[in-house]
Design a protein around this motif. Structure first.
Motif, short mmCIF file in Angstrom:
data_model
loop_
_atom_site.label_atom_id
_atom_site.label_comp_id
_atom_site.label_asym_id
_atom_site.label_seq_id
_atom_site.Cartn_x
_atom_site.Cartn_y
_atom_site.Cartn_z
N THR A 99 0.83 -1.21 0.00
CA THR A 99 0.00 0.00 0.00
C THR A 99 0.86 1.26 0.00
N ILE A 101 2.62 2.94 -2.08
CA ILE A 101 2.92 3.18 -3.48
C ILE A 101 3.55 4.56 -3.66
N HIS A 103 2.64 7.44 -4.63
CA HIS A 103 1.91 8.65 -4.25
C HIS A 103 1.05 8.31 -3.03
N ASN A 105 -1.44 7.19 -0.36
CA ASN A 105 -2.54 6.25 -0.49
C ASN A 105 -3.24 6.15 0.86
N ASN A 106 -4.53 6.48 0.92
CA ASN A 106 -5.21 6.50 2.22
C ASN A 106 -5.61 5.13 2.74
N LYS A 107 -5.05 4.08 2.15
CA LYS A 107 -5.14 2.77 2.80
C LYS A 107 -4.12 2.68 3.94
N ASN A 108 -3.28 3.69 4.04
CA ASN A 108 -2.31 3.78 5.13
C ASN A 108 -2.79 4.80 6.15
N ASN A 114 -5.93 10.37 -1.11
CA ASN A 114 -5.01 10.02 -2.18
C ASN A 114 -4.68 11.28 -2.98
#
Length: 276
Positions: A99, A101, A103, A105-108, A114
């Motif tokens: 996750t 990546i 740029h 990423n709001n999975k973090n 994002n």
């Protein structure tokens, strides 16, 4: 967290060292812009922002949006260091299935939205700040932009809206390192006086040395600088700050380090914090 200036300077060097490792290990990332921005990010995350990794969804938290999302590695390192996720995860940066990546990423945890398509961060921040005003919340919204990003039309739509709605809870920051991927900002799309431009759009504008943490702490501590006006901080920085062969070189907007370059950069950063 509220580190003093000397501790912030030491922390900034630590962050630079961590970002260097991430970029070298992954053979990816935008190290030049990360290095120019790290003093700004360190000041915000270790001295200014009202955030808590254990209560990230708290409605009263300050918001930070990394509009120049290509320097995600710097944000990821700091979020991990602040406890938003395990530092071991940094080793997966830019790897397949991670996750973390290239740029934000709001999975973090800790990443609000994002970003990466330049020009989007400020308009999003305007919406967040307006929501705070209408909900009678006292949080602040900060967004860090690149100077090349100032060529995006959506930036200026957001600028007008922020002035119109008197968003003194909104703080824009421009990493003014004067270089972008294809050359100097003045060659690619001349910006002239950014201070005059933002002032004409109704913002309260200040210029600082963006690689001087003492100056940054003083300015951020004065916000809001003027009631009913959004604040723009033009942070004059050096691309590649802290690594001699990268400083003021457009080629290091994005670059893969050789083993020799990695060792040289490591030795320079391990020599002590930059402002001693």
């Amino acid at each position: 967290m509220n580190l003093g200036v000397k501790d912030l300077e030491v922390k900034a060097t630590e962050v630079r060292r961590g970002v260097l490792d991430m970029v070298y290990r992954s053979k990816a990332g935008h190290i030049g812009g990360s290095m120019s921005s790290i003093d700004i990010l360190t000041t915000l995350y270790y001295n200014i922002l009202n955030i808590d990794s254990k209560k990230f969804s708290d409605l009263g938290r300050d918001r930070f949006i990394l509009s120049k999302g290509h320097i995600a590695e710097a944000l990821y390192y700091i979020l991990a260091d602040r406890g938003f996720f395990d530092k071991e995860k940094l080793k997966t940066y830019s790897k397949y299935g991670s996750t973390l990546i290239g740029h934000p990423n709001n999975k973090n945890n800790g990443v609000e939205v994002n970003t990466g398509s330049l020009g989007h961060g400020l308009p999003i921040a305007v919406g967040m700040a307006l929501a705070g005003k209408r909900d009678n919340k006292d949080y602040r919204v900060y967004t860090l932009m690149g100077d090349g990003e100032q060529a995006e039309g959506s930036i200026w739509e957001g600028a007008m809206a922020a002035h119109n709605y008197k968003l003194d809870n909104l703080i824009g920051i421009i990493d003014r390192n004067r270089l972008q991927i294809s050359g100097t900002t003045e060659e690619v799309m001349a910006l002239g006086s950014l201070k005059d431009k933002w002032t004409s759009f109704g913002w309260e504008v200040v210029e600082v040395d963006g690689n001087n943490i003492e100056e940054l702490v003083k300015i951020f501590s004065k916000i809001p600088i003027k009631k009913d006006k959004p604040t723009m901080i033009i942070a004059n920085t050096v691309k590649g700050k802290g690594i001699s062969f990268m400083e003021n070189k457009a080629k290091w907007h994005h670059g893969v380090l050789t083993e020799e370059e990695y060792k040289k950069a490591t030795k320079e950063l391990e020599g002590g914090h930059l402002n001693e």
